[in-house]
Design a protein around this motif. Structure first.
Motif, mmCIF file in Angstrom:
data_model
loop_
_atom_site.group_PDB
_atom_site.id
_atom_site.type_symbol
_atom_site.label_atom_id
_atom_site.label_comp_id
_atom_site.label_asym_id
_atom_site.label_seq_id
_atom_site.Cartn_x
_atom_site.Cartn_y
_atom_site.Cartn_z
ATOM 1 N N THR A 300 0.913 -1.039 -0.025
ATOM 2 C CA THR A 300 -0.158 0.195 0.537
ATOM 3 C C THR A 300 0.899 0.977 0.310
ATOM 4 N N HIS A 301 2.394 1.133 0.560
ATOM 5 C CA HIS A 301 3.481 2.354 0.238
ATOM 6 C C HIS A 301 4.403 1.511 0.217
ATOM 7 N N THR A 302 4.884 2.137 -0.246
ATOM 8 C CA THR A 302 6.815 2.187 -1.062
ATOM 9 C C THR A 302 7.234 2.475 0.126
ATOM 10 N N THR A 303 6.983 2.384 1.548
ATOM 11 C CA THR A 303 7.926 2.658 2.805
ATOM 12 C C THR A 303 7.848 1.157 3.029
ATOM 13 N N ALA A 304 7.313 0.418 2.307
ATOM 14 C CA ALA A 304 7.427 -1.297 3.284
ATOM 15 C C ALA A 304 8.339 -1.570 2.208
ATOM 16 N N PHE A 330 -0.276 0.111 -4.545
ATOM 17 C CA PHE A 330 -2.076 0.110 -4.508
ATOM 18 C C PHE A 330 -2.828 -0.403 -3.223
ATOM 19 N N ARG A 331 -4.216 0.278 -3.184
ATOM 20 C CA ARG A 331 -5.571 0.676 -2.154
ATOM 21 C C ARG A 331 -7.016 0.299 -2.914
ATOM 22 N N ASN A 332 -7.349 -0.304 -1.987
ATOM 23 C CA ASN A 332 -8.509 -0.245 -2.481
ATOM 24 C C ASN A 332 -9.400 0.136 -2.322
ATOM 25 N N VAL A 346 6.053 8.864 -4.449
ATOM 26 C CA VAL A 346 7.732 8.782 -4.446
ATOM 27 C C VAL A 346 8.141 9.461 -2.994
ATOM 28 N N GLU A 347 9.340 8.418 -2.349
ATOM 29 C CA GLU A 347 9.839 8.225 -1.504
ATOM 30 C C GLU A 347 11.489 8.344 -1.193
ATOM 31 N N GLY A 348 11.747 9.210 0.186
ATOM 32 C CA GLY A 348 13.042 9.943 -0.010
ATOM 33 C C GLY A 348 13.068 9.656 1.941
ATOM 34 N N PHE A 382 0.033 12.030 12.039
ATOM 35 C CA PHE A 382 -0.061 11.644 12.138
ATOM 36 C C PHE A 382 -0.047 10.314 11.524
ATOM 37 N N ASN A 383 0.922 9.634 11.956
ATOM 38 C CA ASN A 383 1.070 8.123 10.733
ATOM 39 C C ASN A 383 1.849 7.472 12.216
ATOM 40 N N PRO A 384 1.206 5.977 11.902
ATOM 41 C CA PRO A 384 1.992 4.827 13.460
ATOM 42 C C PRO A 384 3.586 4.636 13.212
ATOM 43 N N TYR A 385 4.465 5.216 12.183
ATOM 44 C CA TYR A 385 5.556 5.007 11.735
ATOM 45 C C TYR A 385 6.414 6.690 11.906
ATOM 46 N N THR A 386 5.838 7.745 11.973
ATOM 47 C CA THR A 386 6.535 9.034 12.393
ATOM 48 C C THR A 386 6.043 8.889 13.708
ATOM 49 N N GLY A 406 2.272 16.683 0.441
ATOM 50 C CA GLY A 406 3.711 15.344 0.414
ATOM 51 C C GLY A 406 2.892 15.321 1.928
ATOM 52 N N ASN A 407 3.685 13.640 3.084
ATOM 53 C CA ASN A 407 3.733 13.520 3.929
ATOM 54 C C ASN A 407 5.203 13.752 4.788
ATOM 55 N N SER A 408 5.934 13.447 5.958
ATOM 56 C CA SER A 408 6.716 13.229 6.046
ATOM 57 C C SER A 408 7.020 12.935 8.004
ATOM 58 N N GLY A 409 7.928 12.349 8.550
ATOM 59 C CA GLY A 409 7.991 12.491 9.568
ATOM 60 C C GLY A 409 9.564 12.014 10.261
ATOM 61 N N ILE A 410 9.269 11.231 11.281
ATOM 62 C CA ILE A 410 11.088 10.749 11.663
ATOM 63 C C ILE A 410 10.589 9.784 12.112
ATOM 64 N N PHE A 411 11.126 8.261 11.440
ATOM 65 C CA PHE A 411 10.822 6.573 12.067
ATOM 66 C C PHE A 411 10.715 7.027 13.223
ATOM 67 N N ARG A 412 9.156 6.065 13.693
ATOM 68 C CA ARG A 412 9.672 6.090 15.654
ATOM 69 C C ARG A 412 10.794 5.014 15.914
ATOM 70 N N ILE A 428 15.156 10.577 8.491
ATOM 71 C CA ILE A 428 14.418 11.150 8.588
ATOM 72 C C ILE A 428 13.046 11.114 7.321
ATOM 73 N N ALA A 429 12.630 11.060 6.917
ATOM 74 C CA ALA A 429 11.488 10.308 5.927
ATOM 75 C C ALA A 429 10.363 11.507 5.346
ATOM 76 N N TRP A 430 10.280 11.191 4.442
ATOM 77 C CA TRP A 430 9.381 11.692 3.033
ATOM 78 C C TRP A 430 7.817 10.784 1.863
HETATM 79 N N1 PHE Z 1 3.736 6.379 3.633
HETATM 80 C C1 PHE Z 1 3.195 7.412 3.630
HETATM 81 C C2 PHE Z 1 2.585 7.496 2.771
HETATM 82 O O1 PHE Z 1 1.731 6.602 2.295
HETATM 83 C C3 PHE Z 1 4.210 9.238 3.196
HETATM 84 C C4 PHE Z 1 5.347 8.675 4.094
HETATM 85 C C5 PHE Z 1 7.086 8.475 3.921
HETATM 86 C C6 PHE Z 1 5.797 9.457 5.385
HETATM 87 C C7 PHE Z 1 7.328 8.617 5.011
HETATM 88 C C8 PHE Z 1 6.724 9.778 6.487
HETATM 89 C C9 PHE Z 1 7.389 9.068 5.633
HETATM 90 O O2 PHE Z 1 1.391 8.730 2.930
#
Ligand code: PHE
Length: 469
Positions: A300-304, A330-332, A346-348, A382-386, A406-412, A428-430
């Protein structure tokens, strides 16, 4: 008579012919001559010349005489008063020709017998001098235009059959060393412009975004798991097993018994952090099921992929890194003008010691500036992982509003510590979608014009280069 026949027939008795003499006016003449000359039946050259034709006024003059002639004829013996202005053109031309004179405010004939030269000239245009033609043109009595004609002579194949001329050379011809009687190449034909492929606008956008990352010193992560375990997509990211996004309403589950192996020690540490916590965290306090983690889904995201990469990094000697990825997720979702069931992310990320939120804000400013979004704002999210997490908004000049980009944060620590990272290692990621900037760039309101079965090939052909300026 058929044009080809007329040309060939005339060449039988004449070495050289001119299409002017033949009086041929076939609009396909040029093509016909090219075709005959490509078979060496004729040779030809193109000439041009001027064609002069009578204008309406010219025709009137031929029928009724010129103005000056008529003016001259209309003068009685007693003359006409100077004030008479019934035929001004005739009068001034007659003066120029010295046919008339003025005496005591009266106009009299100076010459009795005159010739209507202009009318005579109009009746024999093809024997006139350039000067005479130019005078008639100035008086709008004739019009002139350039026109092509052809001088044709016999070619080497004239009178011979051309049917047996060969078009292709075959392998047998070469093996048998056959004497070839080839049809000559026609270098005058215009070839068909070949159809060629076009880059999809999303591909162009992806290349540009990759270039931005590379300029900033990032390296690309591999992203080859469309089918992913729930473990890497959710659990490794400390996303609780009862989190709503893990529901089949949001995620596509893959109906397969195939098992993707996950590192066992790490798998256990993830179970531990979810159930009991650790590293100063209380965890989720739930019952973490291995079977749930093994469920296969479409990621569901490239964060995997980022989680996989970070785990790999944790297994080696630590060194800071800047990494990025661009790929499909992919998202349902129910599909509408701004949502698709598949899109690109896109993920950095940057991994280094003691990174702070100011580093994240600084790098995002730099990144979005390079995407030509110089004004950005952050909003706590809020993100569960940042933690902390920030949504990124950019000001869109054309639309005069702030848009979420975009969305961003610091991984927990709950994500990083079970991997084995030391306490002071920060990531740090976005992330952002590739479609959003592409829609802004190509001025699209409906995402379905960009991706999916409704995309118009003409649109793909005609989208220009992608550049962020
Ligand atoms: N995975 C998040 C999303 O699907 C984006 C994200 C990546 C957020 C990295 C924070 C850090 O929207």
């Amino acid at each position: 008579m058929n044009t080809t026949f007329a040309v060939l027939k005339n060449l039988e008795s004449n070495e050289k012919i001119s299409t002017l003499d033949l009086g041929i006016e076939d609009p396909n003449l040029h093509g016909i001559l090219l075709s005959l000359s490509s078979k060496n039946i004729i040779e030809f050259e193109i000439k041009d010349h001027m064609i002069h034709t009578l204008s309406d006024e010219g025709i009137h003059t031929v029928d009724n005489g010129s103005h000056e002639y008529n003016f001259h004829s209309s003068i009685p013996e007693g003359g006409i008063p100077v004030g008479d202005n019934s035929n001004p053109i005739g009068r001034s031309q007659a003066f120029n020709n010295r046919w008339i004179k003025i005496q005591n405010d009266m106009i009299y004939k100076k010459e009795e017998n005159i010739l209507d030269t202009v009318r005579n000239q109009l009746q024999s245009l093809n024997i006139l001098t350039v000067q005479e033609l130019s005078n008639l043109k100035k008086r709008n009595l004739i019009t002139s235009k350039r026109s092509n004609y052809y001088i044709i002579s016999r070619g080497p194949q004239f009178g011979k059959s051309t049917e047996d001329l060969q078009i292709n050379i075959t392998s047998e011809d070469i093996i048998n060393n056959t004497t070839l009687n080839l049809k000559p190449f026609n270098f005058n034909t215009v070839g068909n412009f070949p159809e060629f492929g076009n880059f999809h606008p999303l591909n162009k956008m992806r290349t540009e975004i990759k270039n931005v990352f590379i300029e900033m010193g990032f390296s690309e992560m591999s992203t080859d798991h469309y089918v992913e375990t729930s473990f890497w997509n959710f659990d490794s990211l400390f996303q609780p097993q009862d989190h709503p996004s893990r529901d089949s309403h949001d995620t596509f589950f893959v109906d397969s018994k195939k098992k993707i192996e996950v590192p066992l020690d790490y798998f256990r540490r993830v179970k531990e952090i979810h159930e009991k916590g650790g590293f100063g965290s209380t965890g989720h306090g739930n019952n973490w099921k291995e079977a749930e983690a093994h469920k296969l889904i479409l990621r569901t995201h490239t964060t995997a992929e980022s989680a996989r990469k970070l785990y790999e990094i944790s297994q080696n000697e630590f060194k800071p890194m800047k990494l990025f990825s661009v790929d499909r997720v992919f998202r349902n979702e129910s599909v509408d003008a701004t949502h698709l069931a598949e899109f690109h992310q896109v993920e950095g990320l940057i991994i280094a010691k003691d990174l702070k939120i100011s580093h994240l804000m600084g790098i995002l400013e730099e990144f979005f500036k390079k995407l030509n979004m110089p004004q950005i704002r952050f909003k706590p999210a809020f993100n569960p992982y940042t933690e902390p997490s920030m949504e990124v908004f950019a000001y869109h000049e054309g639309l005069d509003r702030w848009m979420e980009v975009g969305n961003s944060g610091i991984f927990r620590p709950e994500m990083l510590r079970p991997m084995g990272f030391d306490e002071d290692v920060r990531v740090i990621a976005w992330g952002l979608s590739l479609e959003r900037p592409a829609m802004i760039k190509y001025k699209l309101n409906n995402i379905r014009e960009l991706l999916g079965h409704k995309v118009d090939f003409e649109f793909i052909k005609n989208t220009g280069l992608c550049s962020f300026d």
